[in-house]
Design an enzyme around this catalytic site. Sequence first.
Site, PDB file in Angstrom:
ATOM      1  N   GLY A   1      21.189 -61.212 -17.742  1.00  0.00           N
ATOM      2  CA  GLY A   1      22.501 -61.848 -17.897  1.00  0.00           C
ATOM      3  C   GLY A   1      23.093 -61.591 -19.266  1.00  0.00           C
ATOM      4  O   GLY A   1      24.267 -61.206 -19.393  1.00  0.00           O
TER       5      GLY A   1
ATOM      6  N   HIS B   1      18.524 -48.367  17.864  1.00  0.00           N
ATOM      7  CA  HIS B   1      17.268 -48.424  18.605  1.00  0.00           C
ATOM      8  C   HIS B   1      16.404 -47.202  18.304  1.00  0.00           C
ATOM      9  O   HIS B   1      16.941 -46.105  18.187  1.00  0.00           O
ATOM     10  CB  HIS B   1      17.593 -48.480  20.102  1.00  0.00           C
ATOM     11  CG  HIS B   1      16.385 -48.658  20.952  1.00  0.00           C
ATOM     12  ND1 HIS B   1      15.712 -49.851  21.039  1.00  0.00           N
ATOM     13  CD2 HIS B   1      15.718 -47.774  21.737  1.00  0.00           C
ATOM     14  CE1 HIS B   1      14.681 -49.712  21.855  1.00  0.00           C
ATOM     15  NE2 HIS B   1      14.662 -48.463  22.294  1.00  0.00           N
TER      16      HIS B   1
ATOM     17  N   GLU C   1       4.156 -64.677  -3.669  1.00  0.00           N
ATOM     18  CA  GLU C   1       4.242 -63.223  -3.862  1.00  0.00           C
ATOM     19  C   GLU C   1       2.945 -62.685  -4.449  1.00  0.00           C
ATOM     20  O   GLU C   1       2.415 -61.667  -3.994  1.00  0.00           O
ATOM     21  CB  GLU C   1       5.425 -62.885  -4.782  1.00  0.00           C
ATOM     22  CG  GLU C   1       6.775 -63.147  -4.119  1.00  0.00           C
ATOM     23  CD  GLU C   1       7.982 -62.782  -4.970  1.00  0.00           C
ATOM     24  OE1 GLU C   1       9.077 -62.650  -4.410  1.00  0.00           O
ATOM     25  OE2 GLU C   1       7.849 -62.651  -6.207  1.00  0.00           O
TER      26      GLU C   1
ATOM     27  N   ARG D   1       8.602 -74.289   0.207  1.00  0.00           N
ATOM     28  CA  ARG D   1       9.397 -75.487   0.503  1.00  0.00           C
ATOM     29  C   ARG D   1      10.882 -75.197   0.265  1.00  0.00           C
ATOM     30  O   ARG D   1      11.242 -74.547  -0.720  1.00  0.00           O
ATOM     31  CB  ARG D   1       8.942 -76.638  -0.414  1.00  0.00           C
ATOM     32  CG  ARG D   1       9.660 -77.938  -0.183  1.00  0.00           C
ATOM     33  CD  ARG D   1       8.927 -79.075  -0.869  1.00  0.00           C
ATOM     34  NE  ARG D   1       8.883 -78.959  -2.328  1.00  0.00           N
ATOM     35  CZ  ARG D   1       9.868 -79.317  -3.147  1.00  0.00           C
ATOM     36  NH1 ARG D   1      10.978 -79.815  -2.656  1.00  0.00           N
ATOM     37  NH2 ARG D   1       9.739 -79.189  -4.457  1.00  0.00           N
TER      38      ARG D   1
ATOM     39  N   LYS E   1       6.557 -57.053 -11.022  1.00  0.00           N
ATOM     40  CA  LYS E   1       6.103 -57.648  -9.753  1.00  0.00           C
ATOM     41  C   LYS E   1       6.328 -56.684  -8.598  1.00  0.00           C
ATOM     42  O   LYS E   1       5.440 -56.425  -7.802  1.00  0.00           O
ATOM     43  CB  LYS E   1       6.860 -58.974  -9.541  1.00  0.00           C
ATOM     44  CG  LYS E   1       6.568 -59.764  -8.296  1.00  0.00           C
ATOM     45  CD  LYS E   1       7.337 -59.401  -7.049  1.00  0.00           C
ATOM     46  CE  LYS E   1       8.827 -59.384  -7.122  1.00  0.00           C
ATOM     47  NZ  LYS E   1       9.474 -60.675  -7.130  1.00  0.00           N
TER      48      LYS E   1
ATOM     49  N   GLU F   1      17.483 -54.590  15.337  1.00  0.00           N
ATOM     50  CA  GLU F   1      18.404 -54.578  16.487  1.00  0.00           C
ATOM     51  C   GLU F   1      18.405 -55.928  17.194  1.00  0.00           C
ATOM     52  O   GLU F   1      19.378 -56.294  17.856  1.00  0.00           O
ATOM     53  CB  GLU F   1      18.077 -53.449  17.461  1.00  0.00           C
ATOM     54  CG  GLU F   1      16.762 -53.574  18.194  1.00  0.00           C
ATOM     55  CD  GLU F   1      16.507 -52.396  19.152  1.00  0.00           C
ATOM     56  OE1 GLU F   1      17.348 -52.159  20.032  1.00  0.00           O
ATOM     57  OE2 GLU F   1      15.470 -51.732  19.000  1.00  0.00           O
TER      58      GLU F   1
ATOM     59  N   CYS G   1      13.176 -60.551 -16.011  1.00  0.00           N
ATOM     60  CA  CYS G   1      13.252 -59.663 -14.853  1.00  0.00           C
ATOM     61  C   CYS G   1      12.578 -58.321 -15.127  1.00  0.00           C
ATOM     62  O   CYS G   1      11.747 -57.859 -14.354  1.00  0.00           O
ATOM     63  CB  CYS G   1      14.715 -59.450 -14.462  1.00  0.00           C
ATOM     64  SG  CYS G   1      14.917 -58.257 -13.143  1.00  0.00           S
TER      65      CYS G   1
ATOM     66  N   TYR H   1       7.926 -69.125  -4.808  1.00  0.00           N
ATOM     67  CA  TYR H   1       8.121 -67.669  -4.788  1.00  0.00           C
ATOM     68  C   TYR H   1       6.954 -66.948  -5.459  1.00  0.00           C
ATOM     69  O   TYR H   1       6.370 -66.046  -4.888  1.00  0.00           O
ATOM     70  CB  TYR H   1       9.334 -67.309  -5.639  1.00  0.00           C
ATOM     71  CG  TYR H   1      10.716 -67.442  -5.083  1.00  0.00           C
ATOM     72  CD1 TYR H   1      11.431 -66.322  -4.697  1.00  0.00           C
ATOM     73  CD2 TYR H   1      11.345 -68.673  -5.020  1.00  0.00           C
ATOM     74  CE1 TYR H   1      12.736 -66.413  -4.253  1.00  0.00           C
ATOM     75  CE2 TYR H   1      12.650 -68.776  -4.566  1.00  0.00           C
ATOM     76  CZ  TYR H   1      13.349 -67.632  -4.192  1.00  0.00           C
ATOM     77  OH  TYR H   1      14.646 -67.737  -3.764  1.00  0.00           O
ATOM     78  N   ILE H   2       6.696 -67.335  -6.720  1.00  0.00           N
ATOM     79  CA  ILE H   2       5.783 -66.528  -7.535  1.00  0.00           C
ATOM     80  C   ILE H   2       4.363 -66.614  -6.985  1.00  0.00           C
ATOM     81  O   ILE H   2       3.677 -65.605  -6.837  1.00  0.00           O
ATOM     82  CB  ILE H   2       5.877 -66.955  -9.024  1.00  0.00           C
ATOM     83  CG1 ILE H   2       7.299 -66.684  -9.535  1.00  0.00           C
ATOM     84  CG2 ILE H   2       4.842 -66.236  -9.866  1.00  0.00           C
ATOM     85  CD1 ILE H   2       7.551 -67.073 -10.983  1.00  0.00           C
TER      86      ILE H   2
ATOM     87  N   GLY I   1       3.026 -73.008  -4.396  1.00  0.00           N
ATOM     88  CA  GLY I   1       3.444 -72.496  -3.094  1.00  0.00           C
ATOM     89  C   GLY I   1       4.869 -71.992  -3.112  1.00  0.00           C
ATOM     90  O   GLY I   1       5.511 -71.877  -2.078  1.00  0.00           O
TER      91      GLY I   1
ATOM     92  N   TYR J   1      17.618 -50.512 -21.767  1.00  0.00           N
ATOM     93  CA  TYR J   1      18.388 -51.715 -22.104  1.00  0.00           C
ATOM     94  C   TYR J   1      18.909 -51.650 -23.542  1.00  0.00           C
ATOM     95  O   TYR J   1      20.047 -52.006 -23.830  1.00  0.00           O
ATOM     96  CB  TYR J   1      17.543 -52.975 -21.872  1.00  0.00           C
ATOM     97  CG  TYR J   1      17.737 -53.535 -20.488  1.00  0.00           C
ATOM     98  CD1 TYR J   1      17.247 -52.851 -19.374  1.00  0.00           C
ATOM     99  CD2 TYR J   1      18.446 -54.700 -20.272  1.00  0.00           C
ATOM    100  CE1 TYR J   1      17.452 -53.328 -18.095  1.00  0.00           C
ATOM    101  CE2 TYR J   1      18.649 -55.189 -18.988  1.00  0.00           C
ATOM    102  CZ  TYR J   1      18.150 -54.499 -17.908  1.00  0.00           C
ATOM    103  OH  TYR J   1      18.365 -54.968 -16.636  1.00  0.00           O
TER     104      TYR J   1
ATOM    105  N   CYS K   1      10.650 -59.611 -11.999  1.00  0.00           N
ATOM    106  CA  CYS K   1      10.983 -58.817 -10.807  1.00  0.00           C
ATOM    107  C   CYS K   1      10.445 -57.385 -10.826  1.00  0.00           C
ATOM    108  O   CYS K   1       9.887 -56.917  -9.836  1.00  0.00           O
ATOM    109  CB  CYS K   1      12.506 -58.711 -10.653  1.00  0.00           C
ATOM    110  SG  CYS K   1      13.396 -60.207 -11.056  1.00  0.00           S
TER     111      CYS K   1
ATOM    112  N   ALA L   1      15.472 -62.418  -1.310  1.00  0.00           N
ATOM    113  CA  ALA L   1      14.246 -61.994  -0.635  1.00  0.00           C
ATOM    114  C   ALA L   1      13.052 -62.534  -1.383  1.00  0.00           C
ATOM    115  O   ALA L   1      13.064 -62.598  -2.609  1.00  0.00           O
ATOM    116  CB  ALA L   1      14.182 -60.473  -0.579  1.00  0.00           C
TER     117      ALA L   1
END
Length: 452
Positions: A16, A435, A182, A205, A51, A440, A43, A178-179, A176, A99, A48, A341
């Site tokens: 950011g 398909h 993953e 959760r 990871k 689909e 990140c 994201y981290i 329990g 960066y 991110c 995601a």
Amino acid sequence: MATFDYELFVIGGGSGGVRAARVAAQTGAKVGLAEESRMGGTCVIRGCVPKKLMVFASEFSDMFEDAQSYGWDLDVGTFNWSKFRPKLHAELDRLEGIYRSILSNNDVAIHDARATLKNPHTVSLSDGTEVTAKHILIATGCYPVVPGTPGAEHGISSNELFLLDEFPKKMLIVGGGYIASEFAGIMNGLGVEVDQFYRGEQILRGFDDEARTIVAEDMVKRGVNLRLGVNVEELQKRDGGVWVKDTEGGEQLYDQVLFATGRRANTDGLGLEQVGVEIGSKGEVVVDEYSQTSVPSIYAIGDVTNRVQLTPVAIREGMAFVETVFHGNPTPVDHELIPSAVFTQPEFGTIGLTEEQAAAQEPIEVYSTSFKPMHHAFAGREDRVLMKLIVSKATRVVLGCHIVADHAGEMIQLAGIVVKLGATKEQFDQTCAVHPTMAEELVTMKEPTRTT
Ligand code: NDP
């Protein structure tokens, strides 16, 4: 009129902060940025990016197995951390360099120092200098928090995981979210024996119940020893490892214990309260819809504001801040319908309301299908995928879309456009199926699975 060293001074060189600094400098403004650690922030350096590279590394174990099911003769070895780790860090070094170049190529002055606020227009730097700025942007992110469990200091956080000298054989992951979820998949895929303790009834959760149940079941099928309703009670350093007593009285020795128990805004010691910036109950900087704090010259974006802790959101907040302050065009950030995601194994992509949230709001139809995809069925894998749409009975608008499948992150990015546009179920159905694919199913589910 007061003259300042900078028109904008950014504190924090994460996704950011760097974006806001660059875009502000491109307006011709004089911009400075201070970062006390490595440029790129959570990140790029400890989130991110490393990871996801570890997710890629860990997915080969399934691929090797599947390849054999598809007729390949393979002699599969084991994961070698000492080969992977230097490559991982070389890549992070490369990205950090990019960066830095982004900033210097745009004439942003880089201060490799810790910054604290002295007054609404003055920042003190740890190199002993002081700078003044018309606007100050706080973009200092979050840091991992570890609970006060006795012996918790013997565990590590996600920050340290990427730096391990020795790769563990047996590991406990606490949490329990994201981290935790993953890393359970990553470490399991890399051949580590993984126990995951989550204190609640089901991991992830806040996400759609049906989806998170499938994610959890598939994680267990892949080998994660997930224990629900269990937490750590005590840790001790013993026999070269970490001895853990759990809340059910069990005892185990692990090579490493990872606490992935949440993150807290990085506001301590910044001098924010002293200059009058309002801080919320979780340590976050309180901002309005334009990211302005209670001190008019000071703004804040990204995780430190504890709105939505996601890199693309921080970037958008940075861009909206520049639009508001440097283009005179007040631009609030749209925090509605953000696709995201979770890089668990299986992957989980989601946008909009969960079934539970939608049902509490209005009458809905749920279209949901869970099946063994062609690729897995042939390979003899047990994992199921989930394709799910939540539809408003009144307006027919798709209120939520939840996908558990390989590459669900890629799928939800595209489905997210349609949901964001406010498409109805009938508009989904007007789209011809591709398909044979898993996705689909999103355009071929004719009858609701249930209505509420
Ligand atoms: P989360 O808030 O997602 O999860 C924290 C977990 O720790 C929860 O399961 C929580 O349990 C548990 N916990 C909290 N305190 C304790 C305790 N004292 N003892 C045991 N368990 C505890 O945080 P994360 O650190 O996983 O992630 C932080 C944020 O980073 C996320 O919210 C997300 O926005 C972002 N992120 C996004 C990713 C992505 O987009 N793929 C990847 C990684 C992070 P309970 O549920 O009971 O509160």
